[in-house]
Design a protein around this motif. Structure first.
Motif, mmCIF file in Angstrom:
data_model
loop_
_atom_site.group_PDB
_atom_site.id
_atom_site.type_symbol
_atom_site.label_atom_id
_atom_site.label_comp_id
_atom_site.label_asym_id
_atom_site.label_seq_id
_atom_site.Cartn_x
_atom_site.Cartn_y
_atom_site.Cartn_z
ATOM 1 N N GLU A 132 0.886 -1.158 0.000
ATOM 2 C CA GLU A 132 0.000 0.000 0.000
ATOM 3 C C GLU A 132 0.927 1.211 0.000
ATOM 4 N N ILE A 133 0.639 2.191 -0.861
ATOM 5 C CA ILE A 133 1.491 3.370 -0.997
ATOM 6 C C ILE A 133 0.759 4.580 -0.406
ATOM 7 N N TYR A 134 1.464 5.306 0.434
ATOM 8 C CA TYR A 134 0.900 6.495 1.077
ATOM 9 C C TYR A 134 1.814 7.682 0.821
ATOM 10 N N THR A 135 1.205 8.871 0.773
ATOM 11 C CA THR A 135 1.978 10.094 0.577
ATOM 12 C C THR A 135 1.812 11.013 1.782
ATOM 13 N N GLY A 136 2.485 12.132 1.755
ATOM 14 C CA GLY A 136 2.627 13.043 2.878
ATOM 15 C C GLY A 136 1.394 13.487 3.626
ATOM 16 N N GLU A 137 0.233 13.492 3.023
ATOM 17 C CA GLU A 137 -0.980 13.948 3.704
ATOM 18 C C GLU A 137 -1.903 12.802 4.113
ATOM 19 N N ASP A 138 -1.505 11.569 3.860
ATOM 20 C CA ASP A 138 -2.353 10.413 4.173
ATOM 21 C C ASP A 138 -2.278 10.042 5.646
ATOM 22 N N VAL A 139 -3.263 9.268 6.067
ATOM 23 C CA VAL A 139 -3.289 8.681 7.401
ATOM 24 C C VAL A 139 -3.214 7.171 7.221
ATOM 25 N N ILE A 140 -2.263 6.543 7.904
ATOM 26 C CA ILE A 140 -2.090 5.101 7.788
ATOM 27 C C ILE A 140 -2.695 4.426 9.014
ATOM 28 N N LYS A 141 -3.583 3.467 8.778
ATOM 29 C CA LYS A 141 -4.090 2.632 9.853
ATOM 30 C C LYS A 141 -3.177 1.415 9.926
ATOM 31 N N VAL A 142 -2.497 1.271 11.036
ATOM 32 C CA VAL A 142 -1.534 0.189 11.211
ATOM 33 C C VAL A 142 -2.305 -1.109 11.415
ATOM 34 N N SER A 143 -2.118 -2.058 10.525
ATOM 35 C CA SER A 143 -2.945 -3.271 10.538
ATOM 36 C C SER A 143 -2.695 -4.171 11.740
ATOM 37 N N ILE A 144 -1.507 -4.119 12.311
ATOM 38 C CA ILE A 144 -1.217 -5.025 13.422
ATOM 39 C C ILE A 144 -1.612 -4.447 14.780
ATOM 40 N N LYS B 41 1.418 13.724 7.823
ATOM 41 C CA LYS B 41 1.777 15.145 7.816
ATOM 42 C C LYS B 41 2.632 15.496 9.035
ATOM 43 N N HIS B 42 2.481 14.731 10.130
ATOM 44 C CA HIS B 42 3.327 14.951 11.312
ATOM 45 C C HIS B 42 4.685 14.284 11.140
ATOM 46 N N VAL B 43 4.716 13.171 10.465
ATOM 47 C CA VAL B 43 5.968 12.440 10.254
ATOM 48 C C VAL B 43 6.898 13.227 9.334
ATOM 49 N N PHE B 44 6.327 13.780 8.270
ATOM 50 C CA PHE B 44 7.127 14.501 7.281
ATOM 51 C C PHE B 44 7.114 16.013 7.508
ATOM 52 N N LYS B 45 6.829 16.435 8.704
ATOM 53 C CA LYS B 45 6.720 17.851 9.025
ATOM 54 C C LYS B 45 8.027 18.609 8.802
#
Length: 59
Positions: free
Chosen positions: A33-45, A54-58
């Motif tokens: 799954e590919i995500y970019t700077g403004e996405d929110v990732i739901k961690v599957s585990i 946006k906080h990670v790449f701030k």
């Protein structure tokens, strides 16, 4: 795969892209799954964990 790592992330900070690989039932990783700077990732585990990129790449 051999050790059963259920999910791993490949992070490209310069291009602000995250590729998330998830271990499938067949014990292989499918396409990421590919995500970019403004996405929110739901961690599957972790059921309740979401990461706002946006906080990670701030910086």
């Amino acid at each position: 795969m051999n050790f059963g790592v259920r999910e791993y992330w490949f992070i490209e900070p310069e291009s602000k892209i995250v590729s998330v690989f998830t271990l499938q039932e067949n014990k292989r990783y499918g396409r990421p799954e590919i995500y970019t700077g403004e996405d929110v990732i739901k961690v599957s585990i972790f059921e309740d964990l979401k990461i706002e990129l946006k906080h990670v790449f701030k910086y």
